[in-house]
Design a protein around this motif. Structure first.
Motif, PDB file in Angstrom:
ATOM      1  N   UNK A  62      -4.872   1.948 -11.311  1.00 59.74           N
ATOM      2  CA  UNK A  62      -4.120   1.080 -10.406  1.00 59.74           C
ATOM      3  C   UNK A  62      -2.728   1.652 -10.198  1.00 59.74           C
ATOM      4  N   UNK A  63      -2.271   1.645  -8.954  1.00 62.21           N
ATOM      5  CA  UNK A  63      -0.913   2.031  -8.611  1.00 62.21           C
ATOM      6  C   UNK A  63      -0.266   0.811  -7.968  1.00 62.21           C
ATOM      7  N   UNK A  64       0.436   0.043  -8.759  1.00 62.87           N
ATOM      8  CA  UNK A  64       0.907  -1.250  -8.283  1.00 62.87           C
ATOM      9  C   UNK A  64      -0.297  -2.153  -8.079  1.00 62.87           C
ATOM     10  N   UNK A  65      -0.440  -2.676  -6.870  1.00 56.15           N
ATOM     11  CA  UNK A  65      -1.590  -3.533  -6.558  1.00 56.15           C
ATOM     12  C   UNK A  65      -2.728  -2.755  -5.918  1.00 56.15           C
ATOM     13  N   UNK A  66      -2.573  -1.434  -5.780  1.00 59.52           N
ATOM     14  CA  UNK A  66      -3.561  -0.628  -5.074  1.00 59.52           C
ATOM     15  C   UNK A  66      -4.510   0.063  -6.045  1.00 59.52           C
ATOM     16  N   UNK A  67      -5.834  -0.133  -5.896  1.00 60.59           N
ATOM     17  CA  UNK A  67      -6.790   0.643  -6.685  1.00 60.59           C
ATOM     18  C   UNK A  67      -6.850   2.070  -6.151  1.00 60.59           C
ATOM     19  N   UNK A  68      -7.002   3.016  -7.065  1.00 59.17           N
ATOM     20  CA  UNK A  68      -6.964   4.441  -6.693  1.00 59.17           C
ATOM     21  C   UNK A  68      -8.161   5.157  -7.296  1.00 59.17           C
ATOM     22  N   UNK A  69      -8.739   6.081  -6.511  1.00 61.57           N
ATOM     23  CA  UNK A  69      -9.763   6.989  -7.013  1.00 61.57           C
ATOM     24  C   UNK A  69      -9.360   8.406  -6.631  1.00 61.57           C
ATOM     25  N   UNK A  70      -9.471   9.312  -7.599  1.00 62.49           N
ATOM     26  CA  UNK A  70      -9.149  10.707  -7.340  1.00 62.49           C
ATOM     27  C   UNK A  70     -10.314  11.576  -7.799  1.00 62.49           C
ATOM     28  N   UNK A  71     -10.707  12.516  -6.944  1.00 61.57           N
ATOM     29  CA  UNK A  71     -11.843  13.389  -7.203  1.00 61.57           C
ATOM     30  C   UNK A  71     -11.323  14.819  -7.341  1.00 61.57           C
ATOM     31  N   UNK A  72     -11.455  15.389  -8.524  1.00 60.78           N
ATOM     32  CA  UNK A  72     -10.933  16.719  -8.820  1.00 60.78           C
ATOM     33  C   UNK A  72     -12.082  17.718  -8.883  1.00 60.78           C
ATOM     34  N   UNK A  73     -11.993  18.778  -8.076  1.00 64.59           N
ATOM     35  CA  UNK A  73     -13.052  19.783  -8.043  1.00 64.59           C
ATOM     36  C   UNK A  73     -12.459  21.173  -7.817  1.00 64.59           C
ATOM     37  N   UNK A  74     -13.006  22.194  -8.505  1.00 58.92           N
ATOM     38  CA  UNK A  74     -12.623  23.572  -8.169  1.00 58.92           C
ATOM     39  C   UNK A  74     -13.288  23.989  -6.866  1.00 58.92           C
ATOM     40  N   UNK A  75     -12.798  25.047  -6.262  1.00 59.19           N
ATOM     41  CA  UNK A  75     -13.305  25.487  -4.961  1.00 59.19           C
ATOM     42  C   UNK A  75     -14.799  25.772  -4.997  1.00 59.19           C
TER      43      UNK A  75
ATOM     44  N   UNK B 124       0.833  -1.206   0.000  1.00 58.08           N
ATOM     45  CA  UNK B 124       0.000   0.000   0.000  1.00 58.08           C
ATOM     46  C   UNK B 124       0.865   1.252   0.000  1.00 58.08           C
ATOM     47  N   UNK B 125       1.993   1.242   0.762  1.00 62.08           N
ATOM     48  CA  UNK B 125       2.859   2.411   0.817  1.00 62.08           C
ATOM     49  C   UNK B 125       3.449   2.718  -0.547  1.00 62.08           C
ATOM     50  N   UNK B 126       3.917   1.681  -1.250  1.00 65.27           N
ATOM     51  CA  UNK B 126       4.482   1.879  -2.585  1.00 65.27           C
ATOM     52  C   UNK B 126       3.416   2.409  -3.529  1.00 65.27           C
ATOM     53  N   UNK B 127       2.246   1.841  -3.463  1.00 63.39           N
ATOM     54  CA  UNK B 127       1.151   2.310  -4.293  1.00 63.39           C
ATOM     55  C   UNK B 127       0.804   3.757  -4.002  1.00 63.39           C
ATOM     56  N   UNK B 128       0.866   4.149  -2.740  1.00 67.63           N
ATOM     57  CA  UNK B 128       0.544   5.517  -2.357  1.00 67.63           C
ATOM     58  C   UNK B 128       1.489   6.514  -3.014  1.00 67.63           C
ATOM     59  N   UNK B 129       2.768   6.242  -2.980  1.00 64.77           N
ATOM     60  CA  UNK B 129       3.760   7.171  -3.533  1.00 64.77           C
ATOM     61  C   UNK B 129       3.547   7.384  -5.022  1.00 64.77           C
ATOM     62  N   UNK B 130       3.393   6.299  -5.761  1.00 60.02           N
ATOM     63  CA  UNK B 130       3.208   6.440  -7.203  1.00 60.02           C
ATOM     64  C   UNK B 130       1.844   7.041  -7.538  1.00 60.02           C
ATOM     65  N   UNK B 131       0.818   6.710  -6.740  1.00 59.46           N
ATOM     66  CA  UNK B 131      -0.508   7.276  -6.970  1.00 59.46           C
ATOM     67  C   UNK B 131      -0.495   8.786  -6.753  1.00 59.46           C
ATOM     68  N   UNK B 132       0.128   9.216  -5.682  1.00 59.77           N
ATOM     69  CA  UNK B 132       0.182  10.650  -5.387  1.00 59.77           C
ATOM     70  C   UNK B 132       0.908  11.402  -6.491  1.00 59.77           C
ATOM     71  N   UNK B 133       1.986  10.844  -6.980  1.00 61.13           N
ATOM     72  CA  UNK B 133       2.726  11.499  -8.056  1.00 61.13           C
ATOM     73  C   UNK B 133       1.864  11.632  -9.307  1.00 61.13           C
ATOM     74  N   UNK B 134       1.083  10.619  -9.608  1.00 56.00           N
ATOM     75  CA  UNK B 134       0.217  10.696 -10.785  1.00 56.00           C
ATOM     76  C   UNK B 134      -0.885  11.729 -10.577  1.00 56.00           C
TER      77      UNK B 134
END
Length: 224
Positions: A55-68, A1-11
């Motif tokens: 996917x970031x490695x074995x970790x599924x990722x969801x990102x929600x992008x919104x303006x203020x 999960x830690x490895x997935x977190x780093x690459x996910x955050x960078x993306x």
């Protein structure tokens, strides 16, 4: 999960217009299990909102992008999902506007959700779903129809009591803290066999709705 977190955050950081990022969800709270994903709530510039999953490695990722502006709209609408992600998440990319939004979300959550009685048409719809389950008792589809009714009934309970919504998987624990009787009735539905499911569902529905009678109701006429 830690490895997935780093690459996910960078993306996530590479998306257009990123201003600030909150790492949210069970993983950010240290409550992740084998099926948890990584959630990021992202403040962006401009006027567009969007959502990505990858996917970031074995970790599924969801990102929600919104303006203020959109985030403030969610807060004003009482969008519990957005507010909890902001209020309980970890800031991993700071921005003054993001800090202000987090404060707004926390204040709104602390103020509580206004309790709201069901309108006649809302009550009718919930009763109608219970009646619909009666029509499929003994059929394989009964479980699914019953669970759809449960979702509406529990939602009605949260609305009437002025509680912020939570995910269905959290209902048993959340209700155990708020209303032991409701928690017991819900558990009876979830643990019911085919021969007891309908009775358990109707007991929960009666507790929340007060009556399962077919009552007169009407929506407000609107132009089409």
């Amino acid at each position: 999960m830690a490895t997935g977190y780093v690459s996910a955050l960078e993306r996530v950081k590479q998306a257009d217009g990123v201003l600030g990022i909150v790492w949210a969800g069970s993983a950010a709270r240290g409550q992740a299990d084998l099926h948890s994903d990584l959630d990021f709530y992202v403040l962006v510039s401009g006027d567009r909102r969007w959502r990505t999953s990858f996917m970031a490695g074995a970790a599924p990722v969801e990102a929600f992008y919104n303006p203020a502006r959109q985030i403030r709209k969610y807060i004003a609408q009482g969008d519990a999902s957005s507010m909890f992600m902001l209020a309980e998440g970890r800031v991993v990319l700071e921005h003054p506007e993001l800090e202000a939004l987090i404060l707004e979300a926390r204040q709104t959550l602390a103020a509580g959700r206004p309790a709201k009685l069901l309108a006649s048409d809302e009550s009718h719809t919930a009763v109608d779903e219970v009646w619909e389950t009666r029509s499929v008792v003994g059929q394989p589809i009964h479980v699914q129809v019953a669970m759809q009714a449960v979702k509406r009934i529990v939602g009605a309970l949260y609305q009437q009591r002025g509680w912020w919504d939570t995910k269905p998987k959290h209902w048993p624990g959340d209700l155990a803290l708020r209303d032991a009787q409701a928690a017991g009735l819900l558990l009876a539905v979830l643990e019911a066999g085919a021969d007891t499911l309908q009775a358990a569902l109707e007991a929960l529905a009666l507790y929340v709705l007060g009556s399962l009678d077919w009552a007169e109701s009407s929506t407000v006429p609107e132009e089409v």
